[in-house]
Design an enzyme around this catalytic site. Structure first.
Site, PDB file in Angstrom:
ATOM      1  CD  GLU A 171       6.199   3.554  -0.931  1.00 39.71           C
ATOM      2  OE1 GLU A 171       6.510   2.970  -0.163  1.00 39.71           O
ATOM      3  OE2 GLU A 171       4.916   3.357  -1.972  1.00 39.71           O
ATOM      4  CG  HIS A 412      -4.364  -5.442  -0.500  1.00 44.32           C
ATOM      5  ND1 HIS A 412      -3.505  -6.614   0.008  1.00 44.32           N
ATOM      6  CD2 HIS A 412      -4.400  -4.297  -0.643  1.00 44.32           C
ATOM      7  CE1 HIS A 412      -2.635  -5.397  -0.147  1.00 44.32           C
ATOM      8  NE2 HIS A 412      -3.101  -4.728  -0.531  1.00 44.32           N
ATOM      9  CG  HIS A 413      -7.354  -6.602  -5.663  1.00 48.04           C
ATOM     10  ND1 HIS A 413      -8.578  -5.477  -6.887  1.00 48.04           N
ATOM     11  CD2 HIS A 413      -8.090  -7.372  -5.569  1.00 48.04           C
ATOM     12  CE1 HIS A 413      -9.725  -6.386  -7.030  1.00 48.04           C
ATOM     13  NE2 HIS A 413      -9.225  -7.512  -6.282  1.00 48.04           N
ATOM     14  CD  GLU A 414       1.301  -5.493  -3.719  1.00 49.01           C
ATOM     15  OE1 GLU A 414       0.922  -4.239  -2.863  1.00 49.01           O
ATOM     16  OE2 GLU A 414       1.982  -5.337  -4.843  1.00 49.01           O
ATOM     17  CG  HIS A 482      -1.075   2.121  -0.838  1.00 50.25           C
ATOM     18  ND1 HIS A 482      -0.895   1.988   0.100  1.00 50.25           N
ATOM     19  CD2 HIS A 482      -2.104   2.867  -0.778  1.00 50.25           C
ATOM     20  CE1 HIS A 482      -1.501   2.261   1.191  1.00 50.25           C
ATOM     21  NE2 HIS A 482      -2.538   3.153   0.764  1.00 50.25           N
ATOM     22  CD  GLU A 483       2.941   0.928  -2.937  1.00 49.36           C
ATOM     23  OE1 GLU A 483       3.169   0.297  -1.859  1.00 49.36           O
ATOM     24  OE2 GLU A 483       2.110  -0.341  -3.297  1.00 49.36           O
ATOM     25  CD  GLU A 501       1.952   3.971  -0.181  1.00 48.75           C
ATOM     26  OE1 GLU A 501       2.313   3.668   1.080  1.00 48.75           O
ATOM     27  OE2 GLU A 501       2.168   3.520  -0.987  1.00 48.75           O
ATOM     28  CD  GLU A 507       3.307   1.405   3.716  1.00 48.39           C
ATOM     29  OE1 GLU A 507       2.511   1.494   3.363  1.00 48.39           O
ATOM     30  OE2 GLU A 507       3.672   1.314   2.843  1.00 48.39           O
TER      31      GLU A 507
HETATM   32  C1  NOJ Z   1       2.904  -1.505   0.347  1.00 44.41           C
HETATM   33  C2  NOJ Z   1       1.608  -1.006   0.636  1.00 44.41           C
HETATM   34  O1  NOJ Z   1       1.910   0.913   0.457  1.00 44.41           O
HETATM   35  C3  NOJ Z   1       1.306  -1.693   2.074  1.00 44.41           C
HETATM   36  O2  NOJ Z   1       0.075  -0.413   2.528  1.00 44.41           O
HETATM   37  C4  NOJ Z   1       0.982  -2.530   1.635  1.00 44.41           C
HETATM   38  O3  NOJ Z   1       1.296  -3.276   3.363  1.00 44.41           O
HETATM   39  C5  NOJ Z   1       1.840  -3.897   1.502  1.00 44.41           C
HETATM   40  N1  NOJ Z   1       2.080  -2.436   0.625  1.00 44.41           N
HETATM   41  C6  NOJ Z   1       1.641  -4.878   0.696  1.00 44.41           C
HETATM   42  O4  NOJ Z   1       0.340  -5.020   0.028  1.00 44.41           O
HETATM   43 CA    CA Z   2       3.211   1.873  -0.222  1.00 43.50          CA
END
Ligand code: NOJ
Ligand code: CA
Length: 714
Positions: A171, A412-414, A482-483, A501, A507
């Site tokens: 990033e 969404h799965h963080e 993402h990540e 991503e 963002e």
């Molecule tokens: C990083 C992600 O790139 C972003 O899109 C997301 O909103 C946040 N993490 C929270 O999970």
């Molecule tokens: Ca990110």
């Protein structure tokens, strides 16, 4: 046409020293393989007589002896030519040609136990791919890769677009310097990236983009990364030499393999035209066809979501505040709401209504589930369970509300990078999704990886990301990661893996010094070479003091450039990232986002120069509708767009969304004008792009009435 040539036996004795030459189908690229007197495999590459790669070493080092980087002898050579076309499930064009000439060199260790390895080269008109293969053999079963000796020796001190080598994150914004001036220490200053493992001032990541003084464009990356760590590069500045650096695991090893095994392809894309670099399909062609036979459930799509409002600080992911947690533990009934929670039932209904009214397919909701009070910094294993909503998010009601409105909720799965926890819960989480009608998930990996010591880009995580994509396919679920590690064309095999991503998205403009004006003109030449990005364009309210008077951040583009990104930044998954309230203020400009396609019959790369500008035209899949995006970096310019791809003799209406004459990404970013013209395939549009500006154009066939009322373009 396919042909084989296998040589063996005594003939090969003579071949030991003689070079093997491979030419691309159009004859412009020449690759030469040679074994040095020390038995070291080497290769070189030329484009029309211009050197792309000087004689460079190849080899793999095992953690036991002898290794595969010297004292080798050739015991077999195979030639092959392939020319076929295939249709991706979605993409920048509907038919892709896969035309290459191949050379496979079988090497054997001179010393006992005489293990064998194949180096397979594929030379296309747009570049070279090669990989190492380890056939099944009794003397090589399980083995550990300690290092890779692949080198890329360059013929000049090329202009290079690079980000620092980092085991956790891609990033970064890009640095543009001569190869010899790369200094990755700068990565330590980019503190807005939460988790970084910078390991060498000489390390950079791929895709690495270079431009030589002789006009050649060269891109180095990899294809079909599947059971191996990601490859980064170490720059030997005095010698202008890049060498492969594999991301290590928790104990310092690089990869654990069992024969038969192959490494990913190492790719060198080369052309004398920047536009041809964007048109290259080499990386996709080096991935395997998809095993998914019925792909009708995989849908390119546009979405809105409860997301940007968290990034600009209007609302929160968490329901309570973390200090609360310290007082009451994790008993949710005792937690006091902070009054800022974004993912409420009411707010989600508002987004669903907005999506339904304007024809969006999906609504992403972040912060719907318990755990966010605790989500990063603690390196804690049990943070999220992926199935328990906060008390103010009525998943049952919302799933039927969305269904009634013909909109899909996006899950969404963080994971907070607690990957062991996620893997344990994955089936339950996917079953929960199916039960409530979700068919797409955005995953996230913010934080240090658990198992502790593993890296985002190591072999263990590469396998994890694939396990998620494959299991998702079993459940007919589409994924946006993402990540994750940056893509390497794996969406050919797993088209349900819609996007990643794995780069610096829009963002960052929400809460950091942001993305510089050249960022979006570099990404298609770097990160996007491997696959689509969930960049999240479409921010109309560019200056963020609109939300809080002291908020100094802003998006570093004009509003019109945000529109153009839907075409220049290819993805089958595109977000309209701003708030519904902001789109309602600019409905005329929003029309372009509503109309723009996300899947294409064909793409024309009209003008491009990395770091400076990109103009692309694309025809919507199965429709007579063209869209054009043109962007520039901090220098204003006039985009020159011949419309020669339109049907001959047919009049079209061009709706042009452009920067106003006074637009400027800092001084007047939201100044735009919309004009309509009658055009045809002889028209050459000349459109002014402001500093970090852009232009978006929608072209559809004109009818008789339009011809009378709309002006001809002059
Ligand atoms: C990083 C992600 O790139 C972003 O899109 C997301 O909103 C946040 N993490 C929270 O999970
Ligand atoms: Ca990110």
């Amino acid at each position: 046409m396919k042909r084989f040539l296998i040589l063996s036996g005594f003939l090969l004795v003579a071949l030991q020293i003689s070079a093997q030459t491979l030419q691309s189908p159009n004859g412009r690229l020449t690759m030469q393989f040679q074994l040095s007197p020390e038995g070291i495999p080497t290769y070189q590459l030329k484009f029309d007589n211009k050197v792309v790669i000087l004689n460079s070493h190849l080899g793999i080092i095992l953690n036991d002896q002898p290794t595969f980087d010297r004292d080798l002898t050739i015991i077999g050579l195979g030639n092959f030519e392939n020319d076929e076309s295939w249709q991706p499930v979605w993409g920048e064009e509907k038919v892709i040609r896969n035309h290459y000439r191949e050379l496979a060199v079988t090497l054997q260790q001179v010393a006992l136990p005489k293990r064998q390895m194949i180096i397979r080269f594929r030379l296309f008109n747009d570049g070279l791919g090669f990989r190492y293969e380890f056939p099944h053999q009794p003397q090589l079963l399980h083995f550990i890769v300690a290092d890779e000796n692949t080198e890329f020796r360059l013929a000049g001190d090329h202009k290079t677009f690079w980000i620092p080598g980092d085991y956790e994150s891609n990033e970064y914004y890009y640095f543009t310097t001569p190869l010899s001036k790369i200094d990755a220490k700068i990565g330590h200053e980019i503190t807005e990236i939460f988790v970084r493992s910078l390991y060498s001032p000489d390390a950079v990541q791929t895709p690495l983009m270079m431009k030589a003084d002789n006009g050649l464009y060269i891109n180095i990356h990899e294809a079909n990364l599947y059971d191996f760590p990601a490859m980064q590069l170490i720059v030997d500045k005095p010698n202008l030499r890049l060498s492969a650096h594999l991301v290590p695991d928790a104990v310092g090893n690089k990869a654990y393999l069992q024969t038969p095994a192959t490494t990913p392809w190492r790719t060198i894309i080369v052309s004398d035209k920047a536009t041809d670099m964007l048109a290259s399909r080499l990386i996709l062609n080096l991935n395997d066809p998809t095993p998914i036979t019925d792909a009708s459930w995989i849908k390119p799509q546009k979405y809105v979501g409860i997301w940007w409002e968290m990034h600009v600080g209007m609302s929160s992911w968490n329901y309570a505040d973390s200090f609360n947690l310290r007082l009451v533990g994790t008993n949710w009934n005792n937690l006091k709401p902070n009054g800022k929670h974004g993912a409420t039932t009411e707010r989600t209904m508002h987004y669903i209504d907005f999506a339904a009214e304007h024809g969006f397919d999906g609504v992403l909701v972040e912060g719907w589930n318990i755990g966010w009070e605790d989500w990063f910094g603690a390196w804690k294993e049990e943070v999220f369970d992926f199935v328990t909503p906060y008390p103010d998010f009525d998943v049952n009601y919302l799933s039927s509300y969305a269904a009634r409105k013909g909109v899909k909720l996006i899950m969404h799965h963080e994971t907070s990078s607690s990957v062991t926890n996620y893997e344990r819960r994955l089936d339950t989480a996917f079953r929960f999704m199916k039960h409530y009608g979700y068919d797409a998930v955005k995953t996230g990996y913010v934080g240090w990886i658990i198992p502790r010591g593993e890296h985002h880009d190591g072999q263990w995580m590469v396998r994890h990301f694939h396990r998620v994509a494959e299991k998702a396919a079993d459940y007919q679920i589409m994924v946006n990661m993402h990540e994750s590690h940056r893509p390497t064309g794996q969406h050919r095999t797993w088209p349900n893996w819609l996007a990643n991503e794995a780069a610096r998205g829009n963002e960052f403009n929400g809460w950091s010094k942001g993305n510089p004006p050249d960022h979006e003109t570099i990404l298609p030449f770097t990160r996007l070479m491997g696959g689509p990005m969930d960049y999240t364009p479409g921010i109309f309210q560019v200056k963020l003091d609109y939300y809080q008077p002291d908020k100094k951040e802003q998006v570093h583009t004009t509003l019109a450039k945000q529109l153009a990104l839907y075409v220049t930044m290819y993805s089958p998954l595109q977000m309209a990232a701003d708030l519904p309230e902001n789109y309602e203020r600019f409905m005329d400009a929003f029309q372009f986002i509503k109309e723009v396609a996300v899947d294409w019959d064909e793409s024309r790369y009209i003008e491009a120069e990395p770091g400076q500008y990109i103009t692309i035209a694309r025809k919507a899949k199965n429709k007579d509708h063209w869209f054009i995006g043109a962007i520039t970096s901090e220098k204003s310019r006039v985009a020159n767009i011949p419309l020669d791809f339109l049907d001959k003799g047919q009049a079209y209406v061009a709706t042009v969304y452009a920067d106003s004459p006074t637009a400027h990404y800092l001084k007047n970013p939201m100044g735009y004008i919309i004009n309509q013209y009658i055009v045809n395939n002889m028209t050459v549009l000349k459109i002014f792009l402001a500093e970090s500006g852009g232009c978006a154009i929608s072209l559809s066939k004109a009818n008789g009435k339009m011809l009378k009322t709309i002006k001809k373009y002059r």
